[in-house]
Design an enzyme around this catalytic site. Structure first.
Site, PDB file in Angstrom:
ATOM      1  N   LYS A   1     -13.924  17.794 -38.532  1.00  0.00           N
ATOM      2  CA  LYS A   1     -13.964  17.346 -37.128  1.00  0.00           C
ATOM      3  C   LYS A   1     -14.588  18.369 -36.176  1.00  0.00           C
ATOM      4  CE  LYS A   1     -10.377  13.855 -36.787  1.00  0.00           C
ATOM      5  NZ  LYS A   1      -9.190  13.434 -36.052  1.00  0.00           N
TER       6      LYS A   1
ATOM      7  N   ALA B   1      -0.454  19.943 -29.672  1.00  0.00           N
ATOM      8  CA  ALA B   1      -1.812  20.279 -29.225  1.00  0.00           C
ATOM      9  C   ALA B   1      -2.748  20.351 -30.425  1.00  0.00           C
ATOM     10  CB  ALA B   1      -1.792  21.611 -28.473  1.00  0.00           C
TER      11      ALA B   1
END
Ligand code: NAD
Length: 295
Positions: free
Chosen positions: A80, A141
């Protein structure tokens, strides 16, 4: 489950357009089932295939998108972040997240998108809920928490109180708060999840609590970060990104508190796929059809 295929039959032919999913490991993914059934339902001549691609194979795999004139690809771990240097452009969410889960190929120009946050926001809109101008408390997060925070900020959530434990994602949390404050109109604050009194205080004044930590799913299936229902109030939203199990411990506590709107991560999962589907095909994924077929 992954062999489900109903609706119109697609017959692959010389005009079939290829979409990929590049990650490793990836064979467990539900995305091929979701997209191929949606293509079939709409009679679209596309095929969605998984490719086991690690960081090492990534540059050649991305080149292949251009060479083979694929329409695009989904990207998942471990690629990613690593994929970014090989792309031509990033949309706003991918830029803020510094992560990409969807690539669109426009005649050799590759644009990277992050659709997880779009999917999260869309799943609330599907329920008739608008959180612009409101306050969010967010735990996590990582791969889910980052795009949720960024897209919420892009779409006008006013305040985000981000909590994280002191682990290897703490630096992510520091970065996310900095980026939101510097590059969006939202105001973000950073909090230690270990400070329970602080979490209780922030929850009391929020409109939506989102848990993007995975606590509540295996191996932490019977756990929740908020155990006391009195920390919630009825007119808020409680949203767990976990979708297996369908009802997490957090959701049970929220329901005990009489919270009006309690959600699991299924809507987010379907809508992140629908957002990618729209980018590739220009058409709306038949989300309810896919939801009924797969879940
Ligand atoms: P990740 O590993 O990238 O991030 C995990 C986050 O949770 C980090 O901030 C980490 O510090 C925190 N964390 C980890 N263990 C914790 C604990 N015991 N207590 C408190 N905080 C803890 O993972 P991710 O990819 O962001 O996935 C998180 C969850 O979101 C998973 O349950 C995943 O299934 C879910 N998810 C859902 C969707 C969806 O579409 N619904 C999409 C992506 C991820």
């Amino acid at each position: 489950m992954n062999n489900i295929h109903t609706g119109k039959n697609i017959s692959l032919n010389g005009h079939t357009i290829l979409i990929g999913l590049m990650a490793d490991p990836i064979r467990h993914s539900m995305s091929p089932t979701m997209h191929n059934n949606a293509f079939a339902k709409l009679g679209l001549n596309y095929a969605y295939l998984c490719f086991e691609i690690d960081n090492q194979k990534l540059p050649k795999a991305i080149d292949a998108i251009r060479t083979l004139d694929m329409r695009g690809s989904n990207i998942s771990m471990p690629n990613k972040q690593k994929v970014i240097p090989y792309l031509d452009r990033l949309d706003e969410s991918a830029e803020l997240c510094q992560a990409v889960n969807t690539i669109v190929n426009d005649h050799g120009i590759l644009t990277g998108y992050t659709t997880d946050g779009i999917g999260f926001m869309q799943s609330l809109k599907d329920e008739g809920l608008d959180i612009t101008g409101q306050k969010m408390v967010l735990t996590g997060a990582g791969g889910a928490g980052t795009p949720i925070a960024m897209q919420a900020a892009i779409e006008g959530v006013k305040e985000i109180a981000l909590f994280n434990i002191d682990d290897d994602k703490w630096e992510n949390a520091v970065r996310n708060v900095k980026i939101i404050n510097e590059k969006t109109g939202a105001h973000a604050t950073l909090h230690h999840l270990e400070d329970q009194a602080d979490l209780k205080k922030e929850l009391a004044s929020c409109d939506i609590y989102v848990d993007a930590t995975g606590v509540g799913m295996k191996p932490l299936e019977d756990m929740t970060l908020v155990e006391d229902p009195t920390w919630f109030h009825q007119d808020m939203i409680v949203y767990d990104t976990v979708y297996a199990p369908r009802e997490t411990k957090l959701m049970q506590v929220a329901k005990q508190a009489g919270v009006d709107h309690v959600f699991n991560g299924l809507g987010m999962m379907l809508e992140q796929g629908a957002a990618a589907f729209k980018l590739w095909t220009g058409q709306d994924m038949p989300v309810e059809y896919i939801r009924n077929l797969l879940f």
